[in-house]
Design a protein around this motif. Sequence first.
Motif, PDB file in Angstrom:
ATOM      1  N   ARG A  91      23.956  43.122  53.266  1.00 12.44           N
ATOM      2  CA  ARG A  91      24.353  42.416  52.052  1.00 12.44           C
ATOM      3  C   ARG A  91      25.643  43.045  51.539  1.00 12.44           C
ATOM      4  N   VAL A  92      26.653  42.212  51.318  1.00 14.53           N
ATOM      5  CA  VAL A  92      27.966  42.681  50.905  1.00 14.53           C
ATOM      6  C   VAL A  92      28.339  42.019  49.588  1.00 14.53           C
ATOM      7  N   SER A  93      28.791  42.839  48.625  1.00 11.67           N
ATOM      8  CA  SER A  93      29.295  42.344  47.343  1.00 11.67           C
ATOM      9  C   SER A  93      30.687  42.919  47.128  1.00 11.67           C
ATOM     10  N   VAL A  94      31.583  42.092  46.612  1.00 12.73           N
ATOM     11  CA  VAL A  94      32.969  42.511  46.384  1.00 12.73           C
ATOM     12  C   VAL A  94      33.424  41.972  45.042  1.00 12.73           C
ATOM     13  N   ARG A  95      34.296  42.729  44.364  1.00 14.94           N
ATOM     14  CA  ARG A  95      34.898  42.260  43.125  1.00 14.94           C
ATOM     15  C   ARG A  95      35.875  41.131  43.437  1.00 14.94           C
ATOM     16  N   ASN A  96      35.664  39.988  42.806  1.00 10.10           N
ATOM     17  CA  ASN A  96      36.559  38.861  43.073  1.00 10.10           C
ATOM     18  C   ASN A  96      37.923  39.036  42.439  1.00 10.10           C
ATOM     19  N   SER A  97      38.036  39.965  41.464  1.00  8.55           N
ATOM     20  CA  SER A  97      39.331  40.261  40.849  1.00  8.55           C
ATOM     21  C   SER A  97      39.259  41.635  40.212  1.00  8.55           C
ATOM     22  N   THR A  98      40.412  42.262  40.081  1.00  7.52           N
ATOM     23  CA  THR A  98      40.498  43.567  39.433  1.00  7.52           C
ATOM     24  C   THR A  98      41.927  43.796  38.971  1.00  7.52           C
ATOM     25  N   MET A  99      42.136  44.842  38.206  1.00  7.43           N
ATOM     26  CA  MET A  99      43.459  45.148  37.673  1.00  7.43           C
ATOM     27  C   MET A  99      44.298  45.842  38.741  1.00  7.43           C
ATOM     28  N   ARG A 100      45.509  45.376  38.890  1.00  9.07           N
ATOM     29  CA  ARG A 100      46.416  45.916  39.897  1.00  9.07           C
ATOM     30  C   ARG A 100      47.191  47.093  39.334  1.00  9.07           C
ATOM     31  N   ALA A 101      47.387  48.118  40.143  1.00  7.31           N
ATOM     32  CA  ALA A 101      48.167  49.276  39.740  1.00  7.31           C
ATOM     33  C   ALA A 101      49.640  48.912  39.622  1.00  7.31           C
ATOM     34  N   ARG A 102      50.345  49.599  38.737  1.00 11.07           N
ATOM     35  CA  ARG A 102      51.782  49.354  38.610  1.00 11.07           C
ATOM     36  C   ARG A 102      52.531  49.875  39.833  1.00 11.07           C
ATOM     37  N   ARG A 103      52.075  50.961  40.383  1.00  6.40           N
ATOM     38  CA  ARG A 103      52.631  51.525  41.603  1.00  6.40           C
ATOM     39  C   ARG A 103      51.489  52.139  42.387  1.00  6.40           C
ATOM     40  N   GLY A 104      51.739  52.414  43.642  1.00  5.97           N
ATOM     41  CA  GLY A 104      50.722  53.100  44.422  1.00  5.97           C
ATOM     42  C   GLY A 104      49.658  52.164  44.951  1.00  5.97           C
ATOM     43  N   TYR A 105      48.406  52.333  44.508  1.00  2.00           N
ATOM     44  CA  TYR A 105      47.281  51.647  45.115  1.00  2.00           C
ATOM     45  C   TYR A 105      46.278  51.217  44.048  1.00  2.00           C
ATOM     46  N   SER A 106      45.605  50.099  44.334  1.00  3.49           N
ATOM     47  CA  SER A 106      44.602  49.549  43.428  1.00  3.49           C
ATOM     48  C   SER A 106      43.235  49.670  44.092  1.00  3.49           C
ATOM     49  N   PRO A 107      42.271  50.350  43.454  1.00  2.84           N
ATOM     50  CA  PRO A 107      40.934  50.461  44.059  1.00  2.84           C
ATOM     51  C   PRO A 107      40.140  49.170  43.911  1.00  2.84           C
TER      52      PRO A 107
END
Length: 617
Positions: A91-107
């Motif tokens: 069973r897999v669940s994923v966030r359909n949206s999240t806040m993007r980082a200004r630089r670098g990487y978004s978890p």
Amino acid sequence: MGNLGVLLAVLLLAAPGEAAPPALEPSAEPPPVAQEAVQEEAQESPQTVMEAVEAVAGTPEVAAEEVAPVPIGYTDLNGALENFEDLGWLRVSVRNSTMRARRGYSPLEVILQSSDAVPHRVTVEFSGYRSGDGSVTRTVELGPRQRLATYLLVPASMTSGSLRVMSPGFKTERTNGAYLYQSSALSALVIGDRKEFEHGTALPLSEEDQPAHVGTVFLSAQQAPRELAAYVGYDLVMVTEEVASLPPDLWTALENHAAVGGSLMVAQPPRDVLQRLPLLPAGEDGSPWKPYGLGQVALCTQGPAGCSAALNGLSARRGLPLQPREFSQGDFYARYPVSQSPGDEVMLPNALAPLGRFLVLIFLFTLLVGPGGLYLARRRGPVALLVGVPAVALVTCLLIVADSVLREGFVTHAARYSYTLLDRPRDRLITAAVAGYYANLASGPIQVPAQGALLSSDETSEWGLRVDWSGGGMRAEGFLPARTYMEWGELAVMPSRARLIVRSEGSQVKVQNALGAPLRKGFLRLGGEYYSLGEGAEGQELVARPMKDWGKMPLESFLQLAPPLVARSREALSFLKPLEEGEFVVCLDGGGFSFMASLPTELHEGAHYVRGKVDGP
């Protein structure tokens, strides 16, 4: 006709508008003298009138009507969990949206849950929708009937994409979409839940149609990423839980985030705060934000009021210590880029097109094909011309290729600059570096440690990287394409035994360079006196020269920073603040101390500024 004219005249006199403007009341009419004075003043000094208008607009009565209220709430940008369908035992669940980082990487959060009695290897991959976005993967070992929450660290340039789950037990692969968007408010990663955040900051949740001061994403302390790269791209990282309850590896990543240039806020400061945040300066200055290495830390010792004051003072302090730049193709067709400011040009001269040599070759080619071709056609005939022109073109291309190989070779060229803080009590280096690269052949994969972050410029829209986070750090392929100038930033906290050893011999002060690189220039303060250091190889012992005129000029007058570093630095001169007792600052040659320093390159220039405490006798 006479009656019709009388009727039209009566209608015009009775109708409002331009035919009969209403008279102004006496109280609304300005005094003639004051009106003439304002007109004369406007003709003589327009700036004074504008200042008067701004002063009137700043009064409480006008400000209350025209200035919009400052938003004081926050928005929850976690997004919703969506489940994959028809995956059998997984069973897999994923966030359909999240806040993007200004630089670098978004978890991006992904939750895996197995119902099988045997372990499985599961690979999660995120691919961008745009061409050139690249992909991000992480492979995990999922135990029997285990529930595991993990994070994909997506480069900030990727705004949307599809998530794919792969495992040897699947007959088919399943995909699902996810979107990342940037908040217009302060971006904050919160280690804790909404209830603790509201209690610690006294900020309410904003309504959907109201602006907010802070955009938040909440992470559980047990599941939060342990990589430094997950935190460096946000304006703020806030800890609302008790620091003692955090896993040690998570607190290490958060403390490193503040040390390399981030902003860390602690809602519940622990009693042993100096042991957990060893770089905090001594004394109280009344400011909510305290300098911490290359970054800053806020301790909410006054409860929600302290957190609110720190949030209000953070809006003007975004960014990281160093910022690589992006150059358009037009900058390389000219011998010099458009900007002529010192440090604004590319770091590597060989990345620019050699127009002088190209013009000579083109001129010779034109002579041979034009007048030379006409002469050949007359003397040898059209058949000789059909053979001669392609031959001349082939020789010209071979000359261009030979010039490129002989002058540039097949190595990777680099220019590297950095700031480094030497933390001797903990035997570590805190470094922020920026580098320019150019190679005739594409570079191979690189490995970034878990407590390091590789950063692109803000203008980079397409990475083209294939990133794998399976080994604890980041393994990246395609970081340097062939014959393309690129700049990359590096943030890292690394273990090191580098030091500067000082001893006294009679009236002389001798200094041994054990910093691991040749010394260009340096200064130190010892016993209330200031000393300068000259050039010295690694391991060499130098005699420090006393400086009598130190107090008359600031440190930046004696130690000039490299122009490319100043142009890409947030606060260049803050690194050259006055020296304290036993402190030194030096400039070193070489590739520097960051993780990319081990990449095989031909170094065009290296300038690395190190600050720390000396090792005394």
